[in-house]
Design an enzyme around this catalytic site. Structure first.
Site, PDB file in Angstrom:
ATOM      1  N   HIS A  12      21.760  86.040 -49.943  1.00  0.00           N
ATOM      2  CA  HIS A  12      21.750  85.026 -48.893  1.00  0.00           C
ATOM      3  C   HIS A  12      23.011  84.160 -48.932  1.00  0.00           C
ATOM      4  CE1 HIS A  12      17.082  85.138 -48.253  1.00  0.00           C
ATOM      5  NE2 HIS A  12      17.710  86.232 -47.858  1.00  0.00           N
TER       6      HIS A  12
ATOM      7  N   GLU B 118      23.491  80.955 -48.995  1.00  0.00           N
ATOM      8  CA  GLU B 118      23.537  79.828 -49.930  1.00  0.00           C
ATOM      9  C   GLU B 118      23.928  80.311 -51.326  1.00  0.00           C
ATOM     10  OE1 GLU B 118      21.108  80.832 -47.908  1.00  0.00           O
ATOM     11  OE2 GLU B 118      19.696  79.205 -47.473  1.00  0.00           O
TER      12      GLU B 118
ATOM     13  N   CYS C  41      15.553  79.622 -48.332  1.00  0.00           N
ATOM     14  CA  CYS C  41      14.346  80.260 -48.866  1.00  0.00           C
ATOM     15  C   CYS C  41      14.113  79.779 -50.302  1.00  0.00           C
ATOM     16  CB  CYS C  41      14.484  81.781 -48.815  1.00  0.00           C
ATOM     17  SG  CYS C  41      15.579  82.453 -50.088  1.00  0.00           S
TER      18      CYS C  41
ATOM     19  N   CYS D 239      16.883  80.845 -52.868  1.00  0.00           N
ATOM     20  CA  CYS D 239      18.105  80.033 -52.756  1.00  0.00           C
ATOM     21  C   CYS D 239      17.848  78.602 -53.203  1.00  0.00           C
ATOM     22  CB  CYS D 239      18.640  80.064 -51.332  1.00  0.00           C
ATOM     23  SG  CYS D 239      19.336  81.681 -50.899  1.00  0.00           S
TER      24      CYS D 239
END
Ligand SMILES: [Zn+2]
Length: 161
Positions: free
Chosen positions: A79, A81, A105, A108
């Site tokens: 992801h 992040e 999420c 992250c």
């Protein structure tokens, strides 16, 4: 002496703009997410977007969302992040802020907390009711991470590149 121009973009527009621009690098056909990490004194420290790890060919690995687990993108994609955190090689991110297109999420969220980031500014929270987002918020609250909904200004930014 003339006056300075008045229609310059704000810090928030700048950093969220960089996060959204980073997301435009994503090869994901369904979801393009970007993130921008900023120091407490408003210097950009890192950026990231969702994609496969280094060496994992965008044309070889699957981008689908359905089917056998390992035939989907989910086991493989990193992801935005986490990529932004991992892309930073300059030392500590303690106390920094992260601007994200989409609320992080739970995976992250763990990385954000453990990296010492103290503020999350998010543009969209469309999965607010999902278990992953609820788990994120629970962890962020427990860890004292400030959650700031981005104030959309509606400004259109056009770039000719
Ligand atoms: Zn995530």
């Amino acid at each position: 002496m003339g006056d300075k121009r008045k229609d310059y973009i704000t810090w928030d527009e700048y950093f969220m703009g960089v996060a959204l621009l980073s997301g435009m690098r994503s090869k994901d056909p369904n979801t393009q997410v970007g993130a921008c990490i900023v120091s407490q004194d408003n210097k950009i420290m890192s950026m990231g977007y969702n994609g496969f790890p280094k060496g994992c060919d965008d044309d070889e690995f699957p981008w689908g969302r359905t089917g056998e687990s390992n035939d989907t993108k989910y086991p493989f994609v990193t992801h935005a992040e986490l990529n932004a955190i991992l892309n930073y090689r300059g030392g500590s991110l303690e106390g920094a802020k992260i601007y994200v297109a989409l609320f992080p999420c739970n995976e992250c969220a763990k990385a954000i907390i453990q990296a010492g980031l103290k503020t999350v500014v998010y543009a969209c929270d469309k999965y607010a009711d999902t278990p992953a987002t609820l788990a994120s918020k629970r962890m962020f609250r427990a860890a004292g991470v400030e959650l700031v909904p981005y104030h959309h200004t509606g400004r259109q930014i056009m770039l000719e590149v």
